[in-house]
Design a protein around this motif. Structure first.
Motif, PDB file in Angstrom:
ATOM      1  N   GLY A  17       0.822  -1.344  -0.052  1.00  0.00           N
ATOM      2  CA  GLY A  17       0.005  -0.106   0.069  1.00  0.00           C
ATOM      3  C   GLY A  17       0.895   1.446  -0.055  1.00  0.00           C
ATOM      4  N   PHE A  18       2.148   1.132   0.047  1.00  0.00           N
ATOM      5  CA  PHE A  18       3.143   2.168   0.063  1.00  0.00           C
ATOM      6  C   PHE A  18       2.826   2.984  -1.357  1.00  0.00           C
ATOM      7  N   GLU A  19       2.881   4.359  -1.390  1.00  0.00           N
ATOM      8  CA  GLU A  19       2.693   5.013  -2.760  1.00  0.00           C
ATOM      9  C   GLU A  19       3.697   5.938  -2.863  1.00  0.00           C
ATOM     10  N   GLY A  20       5.011   5.809  -2.415  1.00  0.00           N
ATOM     11  CA  GLY A  20       6.164   6.662  -2.518  1.00  0.00           C
ATOM     12  C   GLY A  20       6.058   7.860  -1.691  1.00  0.00           C
ATOM     13  N   GLY A  21       5.335   8.074  -0.639  1.00  0.00           N
ATOM     14  CA  GLY A  21       5.316   9.121   0.316  1.00  0.00           C
ATOM     15  C   GLY A  21       4.005   9.705  -0.069  1.00  0.00           C
ATOM     16  N   MET A  80      -0.018  10.210   0.120  1.00  0.00           N
ATOM     17  CA  MET A  80      -1.034   9.735   1.488  1.00  0.00           C
ATOM     18  C   MET A  80      -1.684   8.448   0.563  1.00  0.00           C
ATOM     19  N   PRO A  81      -1.601   7.301   1.063  1.00  0.00           N
ATOM     20  CA  PRO A  81      -2.167   6.005   0.478  1.00  0.00           C
ATOM     21  C   PRO A  81      -3.628   6.342   0.273  1.00  0.00           C
ATOM     22  N   LEU A  82      -4.024   5.252  -0.620  1.00  0.00           N
ATOM     23  CA  LEU A  82      -5.563   5.260  -0.873  1.00  0.00           C
ATOM     24  C   LEU A  82      -6.472   4.881   0.473  1.00  0.00           C
TER      25      LEU A  82
END
Length: 143
Positions: free
Chosen positions: A49-53, A55-57
């Motif tokens: 779930g990490f999205e590169g910093g 804010m994750p969905l």
């Protein structure tokens, strides 16, 4: 056939990929990891779930609702439904057999909707206050 004759079917156990064994293997040098970056390094990965910093969905969306797992084992029946049965001794198994509650129902409660003039005897079934008064007025019981 003997125990030593057993072997897996052809193609069911592919041989493992040997990486870092030269240019001719197709997996030499970078060993199939591409060039540079976090994924190319030993131990370098990120949580699900990490999205590169960014804010994750799962944190951007609002929290909404809760459904108790106990609802599957709880059931309600009306006094009107019970009045339509030919039984006077009512328990959970009787209601399941007649299809008024689900097979996995463990807790059943009778609620006031409709009426009855029968003398009903309930075993292992809860009831609302109004139903209790109605049933007891006709000589019924709750156990």
């Amino acid at each position: 056939m003997k125990l030593h004759d057993l072997q897996p079917s052809d193609g069911s156990r592919p041989s493992r990929k040997r990486v870092g064994r030269g240019i001719g293997s197709g997996f030499g040098k970078t060993a199939g990891r591409g060039h540079k970056g976090q994924k190319s390094r030993a131990g370098g990965y990120h949580k699900v779930g990490f999205e590169g910093g960014q804010m994750p969905l799962y944190r951007r969306l609002p929290k909404r609702g809760f459904r108790s797992s106990l609802l599957a084992t709880n059931a309600e029946v009306t006094i009107g439904m019970i009045d339509s049965l030919s039984y006077t001794e009512i328990d959970v198994a009787t209601l399941q057999r007649e299809g008024l509650v689900r097979r996995n129902a463990k807790v059943v409660k009778v609620i006031m909707s409709g009426t009855t003039t029968k003398r009903l005897h309930f075993r292992g079934i809860a009831a609302s206050a109004a139903v209790r008064i109605l049933v007891e007025s006709f000589g019924g019981t709750f156990q």
